[in-house]
Design a protein around this motif. Structure first.
Motif, PDB file in Angstrom:
ATOM      1  N   ARG A 299       0.828  -1.213   0.000  1.00 56.86           N
ATOM      2  CA  ARG A 299       0.000   0.000   0.000  1.00 56.86           C
ATOM      3  C   ARG A 299       0.856   1.253   0.000  1.00 56.86           C
ATOM      4  O   ARG A 299       0.432   2.304  -0.496  1.00 56.86           O
ATOM      5  N   TYR A 300       2.060   1.148   0.581  1.00 52.43           N
ATOM      6  CA  TYR A 300       2.908   2.321   0.760  1.00 52.43           C
ATOM      7  C   TYR A 300       3.979   2.476  -0.323  1.00 52.43           C
ATOM      8  O   TYR A 300       4.725   3.452  -0.305  1.00 52.43           O
ATOM      9  N   HIS A 301       4.085   1.504  -1.224  1.00 53.08           N
ATOM     10  CA  HIS A 301       5.066   1.634  -2.307  1.00 53.08           C
ATOM     11  C   HIS A 301       4.457   1.054  -3.585  1.00 53.08           C
ATOM     12  O   HIS A 301       3.268   1.211  -3.812  1.00 53.08           O
ATOM     13  N   SER A 302       5.247   0.422  -4.430  1.00 50.03           N
ATOM     14  CA  SER A 302       4.766  -0.140  -5.696  1.00 50.03           C
ATOM     15  C   SER A 302       5.370  -1.525  -5.885  1.00 50.03           C
ATOM     16  O   SER A 302       6.299  -1.918  -5.175  1.00 50.03           O
ATOM     17  N   ARG A 303       4.809  -2.244  -6.860  1.00 49.35           N
ATOM     18  CA  ARG A 303       5.340  -3.568  -7.169  1.00 49.35           C
ATOM     19  C   ARG A 303       5.423  -3.762  -8.677  1.00 49.35           C
ATOM     20  O   ARG A 303       4.547  -3.321  -9.423  1.00 49.35           O
ATOM     21  N   ILE A 304       6.501  -4.445  -9.099  1.00 49.33           N
ATOM     22  CA  ILE A 304       6.656  -4.880 -10.481  1.00 49.33           C
ATOM     23  C   ILE A 304       6.723  -6.398 -10.468  1.00 49.33           C
ATOM     24  O   ILE A 304       7.506  -6.985  -9.704  1.00 49.33           O
ATOM     25  N   THR A 305       5.888  -7.041 -11.271  1.00 51.07           N
ATOM     26  CA  THR A 305       5.884  -8.494 -11.354  1.00 51.07           C
ATOM     27  C   THR A 305       6.129  -8.929 -12.788  1.00 51.07           C
ATOM     28  O   THR A 305       5.956  -8.158 -13.736  1.00 51.07           O
ATOM     29  N   GLY A 306       6.527 -10.171 -12.940  1.00 50.78           N
ATOM     30  CA  GLY A 306       6.770 -10.721 -14.265  1.00 50.78           C
ATOM     31  C   GLY A 306       7.492 -12.039 -14.153  1.00 50.78           C
ATOM     32  O   GLY A 306       7.543 -12.656 -13.079  1.00 50.78           O
ATOM     33  N   THR A 307       8.070 -12.479 -15.253  1.00 47.93           N
ATOM     34  CA  THR A 307       8.877 -13.689 -15.304  1.00 47.93           C
ATOM     35  C   THR A 307      10.182 -13.362 -16.018  1.00 47.93           C
ATOM     36  O   THR A 307      10.173 -12.757 -17.100  1.00 47.93           O
ATOM     37  N   ALA A 308      11.295 -13.733 -15.401  1.00 48.86           N
ATOM     38  CA  ALA A 308      12.601 -13.426 -15.989  1.00 48.86           C
ATOM     39  C   ALA A 308      13.637 -14.378 -15.428  1.00 48.86           C
ATOM     40  O   ALA A 308      13.410 -15.059 -14.410  1.00 48.86           O
ATOM     41  N   HIS A 309      14.785 -14.403 -16.080  1.00 42.95           N
ATOM     42  CA  HIS A 309      15.911 -15.215 -15.629  1.00 42.95           C
ATOM     43  C   HIS A 309      17.169 -14.347 -15.700  1.00 42.95           C
ATOM     44  O   HIS A 309      17.455 -13.749 -16.727  1.00 42.95           O
ATOM     45  N   GLU A 367       0.289   0.654  -6.375  1.00 47.24           N
ATOM     46  CA  GLU A 367      -0.050  -0.045  -7.611  1.00 47.24           C
ATOM     47  C   GLU A 367       0.923  -1.192  -7.883  1.00 47.24           C
ATOM     48  O   GLU A 367       2.082  -1.158  -7.452  1.00 47.24           O
ATOM     49  N   THR A 368       0.439  -2.193  -8.616  1.00 47.01           N
ATOM     50  CA  THR A 368       1.270  -3.278  -9.118  1.00 47.01           C
ATOM     51  C   THR A 368       1.153  -3.309 -10.631  1.00 47.01           C
ATOM     52  O   THR A 368       0.044  -3.189 -11.170  1.00 47.01           O
ATOM     53  N   THR A 369       2.279  -3.454 -11.319  1.00 44.67           N
ATOM     54  CA  THR A 369       2.260  -3.572 -12.773  1.00 44.67           C
ATOM     55  C   THR A 369       3.039  -4.814 -13.176  1.00 44.67           C
ATOM     56  O   THR A 369       4.035  -5.177 -12.536  1.00 44.67           O
ATOM     57  N   THR A 370       2.561  -5.489 -14.203  1.00 42.28           N
ATOM     58  CA  THR A 370       3.200  -6.702 -14.698  1.00 42.28           C
ATOM     59  C   THR A 370       3.906  -6.393 -16.009  1.00 42.28           C
ATOM     60  O   THR A 370       3.330  -5.756 -16.900  1.00 42.28           O
ATOM     61  N   VAL A 371       5.158  -6.826 -16.115  1.00 40.97           N
ATOM     62  CA  VAL A 371       5.952  -6.558 -17.307  1.00 40.97           C
ATOM     63  C   VAL A 371       6.267  -7.866 -18.020  1.00 40.97           C
ATOM     64  O   VAL A 371       6.246  -8.943 -17.414  1.00 40.97           O
ATOM     65  N   SER A 372       6.564  -7.758 -19.289  1.00 36.50           N
ATOM     66  CA  SER A 372       6.967  -8.901 -20.091  1.00 36.50           C
ATOM     67  C   SER A 372       8.449  -8.782 -20.402  1.00 36.50           C
ATOM     68  O   SER A 372       8.881  -7.834 -21.051  1.00 36.50           O
ATOM     69  N   CYS A 373       9.223  -9.729 -19.896  1.00 38.91           N
ATOM     70  CA  CYS A 373      10.668  -9.729 -20.153  1.00 38.91           C
ATOM     71  C   CYS A 373      11.030 -10.773 -21.189  1.00 38.91           C
ATOM     72  O   CYS A 373      12.179 -11.076 -21.391  1.00 38.91           O
TER      73      CYS A 373
END
Length: 373
Positions: A299-309, A367-373
């Motif tokens: 709630r107090y920051h942000s998140r980035i999610t995805g799949t990567a190596h 906020e949470t955002t999902t990226v494509s790597c």
């Protein structure tokens, strides 16, 4: 680092090497002392995407209780991990970095008795000329006026003899350079500096003419939680007195991480150990635990999610951090949308480098955002 604090730090590292490590900060103090910090976390040597809670003491040399409370909190976390379910869960989610003594030269001069009321850091003349009226000397810089946001503004001195002398330029001192490098190379989502004495939990802004921050509601919410724990009122920094060029305000406006200053209770900067530290530690411990838990609360920051190596890099001008992923990942980060000093948000994006390419990432607080790597 003073011998007693060094002994406590070393004891903590040796007792729990599985969760505690020493970080050697890159810049020695003006007089050549090392400035170590402690990192406390499960999987402490992993380069994962967990957020950081940064606690600092001793930026002002004569404010001894902040050093003691910061050191005690580090020992407390290490000792209670695996015993206290709350602390054990916290160290799963958050990296806690504790810098007990930001200003080791000045602290040594003050605590050692040569100049008990010394506030600033040292220069080569440190301790050679004491003002009989103030009991202090003119050597050095007020480190908490030497940071790069609102530097040179109200509440900071331009004369070397001033007790709040801001230095010749932002980050002129190795001690503030250490904090700059520590913060800009990590995702520090909550930062707290311990001070004496004022019995307050303080948040930006520090100037009467400055507007409230874009995150005033969030700041006030967490400040009120701290107040419920330690019993000190939650206030704007300018309610104590006006300041400019402080660590907490710089960190917030540079990274978006929430920065606070806690003024511990007391009647002097370094009163008796019992009243200055022991009597208030229980309440301040709870406030610091709430701060550390807030550092891990998305709630107090942000998140980035995805799949990567492999290694991921996240950068903006002046900011750069990394993590290592091997499949699905979650990276707890500060918002890309940065709070301006004019009370408005600045629309910016992170640059995420993964799998050999760059991806712009725009994400706000909560906020949470999902990226494509």
């Amino acid at each position: 680092m003073p011998a007693d604090i060094q002994a406590d730090v070393q004891q903590t590292v040796e007792a729990r090497p599985d969760i505690v490590r020493t970080i050697s900060l890159p810049h020695k103090s003006v007089l050549g002392r090392d400035v170590p910090a402690l990192e406390i976390s499960h999987h402490v040597r992993d380069n994962d995407g967990r957020p950081v809670f940064l606690l600092m003491g001793g930026i002002h040399a004569n404010e001894w209780p902040g050093v003691e409370v910061a050191t005690e909190f580090a020992m407390d976390l290490a000792e209670q991990d695996g015993r206290d379910p709350r602390i054990t869960a916290l160290l799963d989610r958050v990296r806690v970095i504790i810098l007990p003594v930001v200003n080791p030269d000045g602290y040594e001069v003050s605590r050692g008795g040569r100049i008990p009321d010394k506030r600033k850091n040292c220069d080569p003349t440190c301790g050679t000329a004491v003002d009989p009226d103030t009991g202090s000397d003119s050597a050095g810089v007020d480190l908490n006026r030497n940071f790069g946001v609102n530097w040179g503004g109200v509440g900071s001195g331009g004369d070397k003899a001033d007790g709040d002398y801001r230095g010749p330029k932002p980050f002129s001192e190795p001690e503030t350079q250490n904090i700059r490098d520590l913060v800009t190379g990590r995702q520090v989502t909550v930062l707290v500096g311990l001070h004496t004495y004022g019995d307050m939990n303080l948040r930006p802004p520090g100037q009467n003419a400055s507007p409230l921050t874009p995150d005033e509601a969030v700041y006030a919410e967490l400040g009120d939680q701290m107040a419920q724990a330690n019993g000190y009122p939650s206030k704007l920094s300018r309610d104590l007195y006006e300041t400019s060029g402080t660590a907490e305000e710089w960190s917030y406006h540079t990274t978006g991480g929430l920065g606070f200053e806690t003024e511990l209770a007391g009647e002097t900067n370094h009163g008796p150990f019992t009243t200055s530290v022991l009597d208030q530690y229980h309440g301040e411990r709870e406030a610091l635990l709430r701060d550390a838990e807030a550092a891990g609360n998305p709630r107090y920051h942000s998140r980035i999610t995805g799949t990567a190596h492999g290694t991921l890099e996240l950068s903006k001008p002046g900011l750069h951090s990394t993590m290592t992923a091997d499949g699905p990942f979650t990276w707890d980060v500060n918002p890309s949308i940065r709070p301006g000093t004019d009370g408005r948000n600045i629309q910016e994006s992170w640059t995420l480098t993964c799998s050999g390419r760059t991806v712009p990432v725009t994400v706000g607080r909560g906020e949470t955002t999902t990226v494509s790597c």
